[in-house]
Design a protein around this motif. Structure first.
Motif, mmCIF file in Angstrom:
data_model
loop_
_atom_site.group_PDB
_atom_site.id
_atom_site.type_symbol
_atom_site.label_atom_id
_atom_site.label_comp_id
_atom_site.label_asym_id
_atom_site.label_seq_id
_atom_site.Cartn_x
_atom_site.Cartn_y
_atom_site.Cartn_z
ATOM 1 N N ARG A 16 -11.106 -2.660 0.962
ATOM 2 C CA ARG A 16 -9.835 -1.992 0.425
ATOM 3 C C ARG A 16 -10.414 -1.232 -0.732
ATOM 4 N NH1 ARG A 16 -3.721 -4.009 0.804
ATOM 5 N NH2 ARG A 16 -4.589 -2.831 2.882
ATOM 6 N N VAL A 17 -10.262 0.045 -0.619
ATOM 7 C CA VAL A 17 -10.835 1.155 -1.693
ATOM 8 C C VAL A 17 -9.153 1.546 -2.886
ATOM 9 C CG1 VAL A 17 -12.541 1.852 -0.739
ATOM 10 C CG2 VAL A 17 -10.796 2.745 -0.524
ATOM 11 N N MET A 70 -9.352 2.933 -13.477
ATOM 12 C CA MET A 70 -9.337 2.676 -12.572
ATOM 13 C C MET A 70 -10.678 1.643 -12.481
ATOM 14 S SD MET A 70 -8.181 5.032 -9.749
ATOM 15 C CE MET A 70 -8.055 3.665 -8.739
ATOM 16 N N SER A 71 -10.657 0.532 -11.987
ATOM 17 C CA SER A 71 -11.506 -0.224 -11.573
ATOM 18 C C SER A 71 -11.861 -1.363 -10.295
ATOM 19 C CB SER A 71 -11.845 -1.477 -12.672
ATOM 20 O OG SER A 71 -12.569 -1.949 -11.928
ATOM 21 N N LYS A 72 -12.627 -0.480 -9.540
ATOM 22 C CA LYS A 72 -12.682 -1.734 -7.993
ATOM 23 C C LYS A 72 -11.833 -1.510 -7.047
ATOM 24 C CE LYS A 72 -16.578 -5.216 -9.989
ATOM 25 N NZ LYS A 72 -15.541 -6.929 -10.017
ATOM 26 N N GLY A 73 -11.243 -0.503 -7.009
ATOM 27 C CA GLY A 73 -9.944 0.261 -5.965
ATOM 28 C C GLY A 73 -8.746 -0.122 -7.039
ATOM 29 N N HIS A 74 -8.275 -0.872 -7.880
ATOM 30 C CA HIS A 74 -7.599 -1.412 -9.366
ATOM 31 C C HIS A 74 -7.161 -0.570 -10.002
ATOM 32 C CE1 HIS A 74 -6.861 -5.676 -7.003
ATOM 33 N NE2 HIS A 74 -8.335 -5.463 -6.858
ATOM 34 N N LEU A 75 -5.436 0.460 -10.234
ATOM 35 C CA LEU A 75 -5.472 0.602 -12.017
ATOM 36 C C LEU A 75 -5.382 -0.158 -12.342
ATOM 37 C CD1 LEU A 75 -4.742 3.779 -12.865
ATOM 38 C CD2 LEU A 75 -2.686 2.865 -12.251
ATOM 39 N N VAL A 76 -6.084 -0.504 -13.368
ATOM 40 C CA VAL A 76 -5.917 -1.370 -14.726
ATOM 41 C C VAL A 76 -5.387 -1.375 -15.577
ATOM 42 C CG1 VAL A 76 -7.816 -2.671 -13.944
ATOM 43 C CG2 VAL A 76 -8.353 -1.413 -15.474
ATOM 44 N N ALA A 77 -5.683 -0.124 -16.466
ATOM 45 C CA ALA A 77 -4.820 0.170 -17.166
ATOM 46 C C ALA A 77 -3.989 2.083 -16.769
ATOM 47 C CB ALA A 77 -5.146 0.454 -18.049
ATOM 48 N N ASP A 78 -2.848 2.365 -17.608
ATOM 49 C CA ASP A 78 -2.257 3.828 -17.951
ATOM 50 C C ASP A 78 -1.235 3.297 -18.824
ATOM 51 O OD1 ASP A 78 -1.222 5.857 -17.021
ATOM 52 O OD2 ASP A 78 0.151 4.870 -15.113
ATOM 53 N N ASP A 79 -1.788 4.382 -20.060
ATOM 54 C CA ASP A 79 -0.919 4.625 -21.271
ATOM 55 C C ASP A 79 -1.261 5.251 -22.380
ATOM 56 O OD1 ASP A 79 0.975 3.584 -23.430
ATOM 57 O OD2 ASP A 79 0.664 1.329 -22.980
ATOM 58 N N THR A 80 -0.245 5.361 -23.420
ATOM 59 C CA THR A 80 -1.442 6.213 -24.211
ATOM 60 C C THR A 80 -2.954 5.615 -24.860
ATOM 61 O OG1 THR A 80 -0.356 5.144 -25.690
ATOM 62 C CG2 THR A 80 0.857 7.131 -24.706
ATOM 63 N N LEU A 81 -3.437 6.449 -25.871
ATOM 64 C CA LEU A 81 -4.766 5.968 -26.478
ATOM 65 C C LEU A 81 -3.733 4.833 -27.984
ATOM 66 C CD1 LEU A 81 -7.412 6.046 -26.513
ATOM 67 C CD2 LEU A 81 -7.580 7.202 -28.747
#
Length: 301
Positions: free
Chosen positions: A19-20, A202-213
């Motif tokens: 699963r990519v 992204m890490s290993k097909g997962h979106l692990v974070a999404d935010d402002t700095l």
């Protein structure tokens, strides 16, 4: 134009038994610049190919300005700059961009666009004589044709010198200013740290974070470094606020984001004993390592 001109919702993509892309959701609004970060193999390129309609997804949904990837409407709404651009070497820069404009049906000031990307001195030279950086600039001029709803930029500063990189991000700012949603896949963390509105990791097909700095820093809870330079006596400052002496004249200590203001008030109370104060928040590289490592630890649990 929809509120989120690029909408990626719960996308899964398998390659064989691997699963990519795993439940990836990401939205980009008009005029926003989002950096897409991740190690090689994290899924960035697969996600971009899925947005372009070049590779099918197995579940979830993607829309580009309300249209499905690969449709005529989505293609017309999207501009794409690959990491390794390729043009016909026998054409000049002017001829190549004129051809693209005709294919796109766009009326464009070709000479003005090439000047805008720093190719005015080479617009009538054959592309076969261009350096990699010059070909990258020509690719950016292609992105600027018309007014795309979405611009996908894959390592856009590859092959560019430092000044050209600054020029490119100035053009990206102009793209966003005209309402284009910009997604930048990059390994250049220092560059995107200051020139984007949000960071998606992204890490290993997962979106692990999404935010402002700022939001990523708050979520990570990584320490902030405070370095206090003493006017005369660093030992006296260390005795009052703690920390470690540095170079005999300064004291360095770390605090959490929640404790920062309280620590600054303690330092302010020292008055003239403090000659200077440096505050260093976590850098994007630190945050990237934190969230990528967090995903790896979850896989091991």
């Amino acid at each position: 134009m929809t509120a989120d001109v690029l909408n990626i919702s719960n996308v899964d993509k398998d390659r064989g038994k691997t699963r990519v892309l795993n439940d990836v959701s990401l939205m980009v609004q008009p005029g926003k610049r989002v950096a897409l970060l991740g190690h090689n193999g994290a899924g960035k390129s697969t996600l971009i190919k899925s947005i372009l309609g070049l590779t099918p997804i197995h579940s979830g949904a993607i829309t580009v300005d309300g249209a499905a990837p690969g449709t005529g409407a989505a293609r017309r709404a999207t501009a794409y700059l690959p990491e390794a651009v390729s043009f016909h070497p026998a054409l000049t820069g002017r001829e190549q961009l004129t051809l693209f404009a005709k294919l796109d049906g766009a009326k464009a000031d070709i000479a003005g666009l090439l000047k805008r990307v720093g190719l005015s001195d080479a617009l009538d030279r054959r592309i076969g004589t261009y350096s990699k950086g010059m070909r990258q600039r020509l690719g950016l001029a292609q992105v600027l044709l018309g007014k795309p709803a979405v611009a996908l930029l894959d390592e856009p500063t590859s092959g560019l010198d430092p000044i050209s990189r600054q020029d490119l991000y100035a053009i990206i700012d102009q793209l966003a200013g005209q309402g284009t949603a910009v997604l930048i896949a990059s390994h250049a963390l220092t560059e995107v740290e200051a020139r984007t509105d949000r960071i998606a990791i992204m890490s290993k097909g997962h979106l692990v974070a999404d935010d402002t700095l700022t939001g990523l820093s708050r979520r990570a809870g990584l320490p902030i470094r405070l370095r206090v330079r003493a006017t005369d006596n660093a030992d006296a400052i260390a005795a009052q606020i703690g920390g470690q002496r540095i170079n005999g004249a300064s004291v360095e200590l770390h605090c959490t984001p929640d404790d920062k203001m309280a620590q600054l008030r303690r330092i302010t109370d020292l008055g003239d004993a403090v000659a200077d104060l440096e505050i260093t928040p976590p850098k994007l590289e630190d945050l990237y390592r934190h969230f990528a490592a967090q995903d790896a630890s979850e896989d091991l649990s």
